[in-house]
Design a protein around this motif. Structure first.
Motif, short mmCIF file in Angstrom:
data_model
loop_
_atom_site.label_atom_id
_atom_site.label_comp_id
_atom_site.label_asym_id
_atom_site.label_seq_id
_atom_site.Cartn_x
_atom_site.Cartn_y
_atom_site.Cartn_z
N SER A 122 -1.13 -2.22 -5.82
CA SER A 122 -1.25 -2.71 -4.44
C SER A 122 -0.01 -3.50 -4.07
O SER A 122 0.86 -3.79 -4.90
N ASN A 123 0.07 -3.89 -2.80
CA ASN A 123 1.22 -4.67 -2.33
C ASN A 123 1.33 -6.01 -3.03
O ASN A 123 2.42 -6.56 -3.15
N THR A 156 1.12 -5.22 4.13
CA THR A 156 -0.27 -4.75 4.08
C THR A 156 -0.84 -4.54 5.48
O THR A 156 -1.51 -3.52 5.75
N GLY A 216 -4.63 -5.21 0.42
CA GLY A 216 -3.39 -5.41 -0.33
C GLY A 216 -3.57 -6.06 -1.68
O GLY A 216 -2.59 -6.30 -2.39
N ASP A 225 0.49 -1.41 6.81
CA ASP A 225 -0.17 -0.25 6.19
C ASP A 225 -1.54 0.00 6.81
O ASP A 225 -1.95 1.15 7.01
N GLN A 262 -0.31 2.63 -0.35
CA GLN A 262 0.39 1.81 -1.34
C GLN A 262 0.54 2.56 -2.67
O GLN A 262 1.59 2.47 -3.31
#
Length: 513
Positions: free
Chosen positions: A436-437, A482, A214, A485, A424
């Motif tokens: 990214s997150n 994250t 993440g 994911d 993402q």
């Protein structure tokens, strides 16, 4: 006689065009440079005169006036040596003037007329492409770096004499340098270290995988010898490969800072910077009389590792707060303001107390609670709020050290990280600067981090018990997203929230923490 030669200079990590105007007149011989030149530019007079004579050219016995336009911007560095020398030769009839407008020139002259490399060749080439010039003449050592830019011909030259021969021959004696950027970028980057080297510490490896998946900041707390530094140095081995656009951004920063190796025209692997705890705030964020990128910008798209975090000066750590939020740093002076990119992963390591053995079951801690609290207070709450994962790193057990089995390789972990990042990137498609997150803002969190009733209740209980801030609340949601994911889940389930809460060790109301 008047001549105009196009050149370029850097400002921050970008460049801007500079027109070098040269005027000769029958007057008492002299040599003056105007247009806000710094000392390095003023000293070019001696280098130019010596280089021209040593290359067999005649320096005109006239009054030479050179203007660097725009005249209201300070000019720095030695990259104007070559364009000024070419301008003087053109004004005195020793170079074909009709060829000048087709090219841009940058380069530092040695006294024997050879060309030395300059900083910022890549951003200069990117800027000259916008000026619709045919090509760019650079020192040989900068050739491959400048040739990364498609859409402009780059002609590396090793001396002033070679440059003049090239121009007087109608530009037929050399072919533009071609660099296979795809081959250069896709070249296998082998790491010398691997997470498989680390014995035990499976929970910490899991936390590093979550951080890598993440793009989250992480801090590791543990006794000396528990492997914190060893783990941090292996984090880049599980990060996703740089995209070509990210590689260009990173290379621009290193080029402007003068840190790009001669034989490496492109930074194709993620940077890992580990400054000593005696570093100053200016060296960390950038600055100086002539502003230069600091460690946080040199870590752009990579990792900034701060070992022994409490040993850093308080003011040095506090300057990290704004770049961690914004992904960039702005350096303001009385006459200028420069912005550098600073989108990096912050990885920190620290002992749990001054002696280091507060959490070690095998060693007795000699610190009193007040000493531990004072030690931990060196890290401010606002800074800790900006670190997504807090993970304890216990001392390694003997059975793990003696085990013949190796852990999971970085390559396998990296495959899972890449899959999570692909999810993402698909989620943030079309959003500039969202990779990214960890880059999510409040609006994105509301849209992408929705919880069911069980998850809401669990998070409410944790927030109430631990007294977390609003920023920590957002961090837990980002980390939970994250973890979901990584598990291929479209929803953030209670187990994802629970794991994310466990990564807030320093938020717990425990003596010494």
């Amino acid at each position: 006689m008047l001549s105009r030669v196009l050149s370029s200079a850097t400002y921050g990590v970008n460049a801007y065009p500079v027109e070098v105007e040269t005027h000769l007149e029958k007057h008492v011989p002299g040599f003056s440079i105007v247009g806000l030149p710094d000392n390095a530019v003023r000293e070019s007079r001696e280098r130019i005169v010596a280089a021209m004579k040593n290359c067999g050219f005649e320096f005109p016995l006239r009054k030479v006036t050179i203007n660097l336009a725009p005249a209201d911007v300070k000019k720095e560095g030695s990259a104007f040596d070559l364009p000024m020398a070419v301008g003087i030769l053109a004004s005195s009839g020793q170079v074909a003037r009709e060829m000048l407008r087709q090219f841009a020139f940058v380069g530092e002259l040695a006294l024997d007329g050879s060309l030395r490399p300059v900083h910022g060749a890549l951003p200069m080439a990117l800027e000259m492409r916008k000026e619709n010039v045919k090509g760019m003449i650079v020192p040989t050592a900068n050739g491959r770096e400048a040739a990364l830019v498609r859409g402009i011909d780059v002609f590396p030259m090793d001396s002033l004499g070679a440059t003049v021969d090239f121009l007087n021959s109608g530009c037929t004696r050399s072919l533009p340098l071609h660099v296979d950027t795809e081959e250069l970028f896709s070249r296998d980057q082998k790491h010398l270290v691997d997470l498989a080297d680390v014995k035990g510490q499976e929970n910490v490896k899991r936390a590093l995988e979550v951080a890598a998946a993440g793009g989250h900041n992480i801090i590791m707390i543990g006794p000396p010898g528990s492997g914190k530094t060893m783990l941090a140095k292996r984090l880049p081995t599980i990060l996703p490969p740089l995209t070509f656009e990210e590689a260009l951004e990173t290379t621009k920063i290193h080029s402007v800072a003068g840190l790009l190796p001669r034989d490496v025209p492109l930074v194709s692997s993620r940077p890992f910077r580990s400054p000593h705890h005696t570093i100053s705030d200016a060296a960390l964020v950038g600055g100086g009389t002539i502003p230069r990128p600091g460690e946080i910008s040199l870590s752009h798209h990579g990792v900034l590792f701060l070992d022994e975090l409490p040993e850093f000066a308080r003011n040095v750590l506090e300057v990290l707060r704004q770049p961690l939020e914004d992904g960039r740093v702005t350096i303001s002076r009385s006459k200028l303001s420069v912005e550098y990119p600073a989108n990096f992963m912050l990885v920190c390591a620290m002992n749990p107390c001054p002696c280091g053995y507060y959490t070690d079951p095998a060693r007795q801690c000699t610190c009193v609670p007040q000493t531990i609290q004072k030690y931990m207070a060196k890290i401010s709450g606002p800074l800790l709020d900006r670190i997504d994962l807090h993970i304890e790193v216990p001392a390694v057990k003997y059975k793990d050290l003696a085990s013949k089995e190796s852990g999971e390789s970085s390559e396998k972990i990296r495959e899972r990280v890449v899959k999570a990042r692909e999810i993402q990137l698909k989620r943030f498609r079309g959003r500039r600067g969202m990779y990214s997150n960890a880059d999510m803002e409040s609006k994105d969190i509301r849209e992408s981090c929705k919880l069911d009733s069980a998850g809401e209740e669990l998070l409410k209980m944790a927030i109430t018990k631990l007294g977390l801030s609003a920023r920590a609340y957002d961090r837990i949601l980002k980390v939970g997203r994250t973890i979901a994911d990584m598990g291929g889940s479209a929803e953030i389930r209670p187990e994802h929230v629970s794991e994310a809460i466990q990564y807030r060790t320093l938020d717990r109301n425990v003596t010494g923490y």
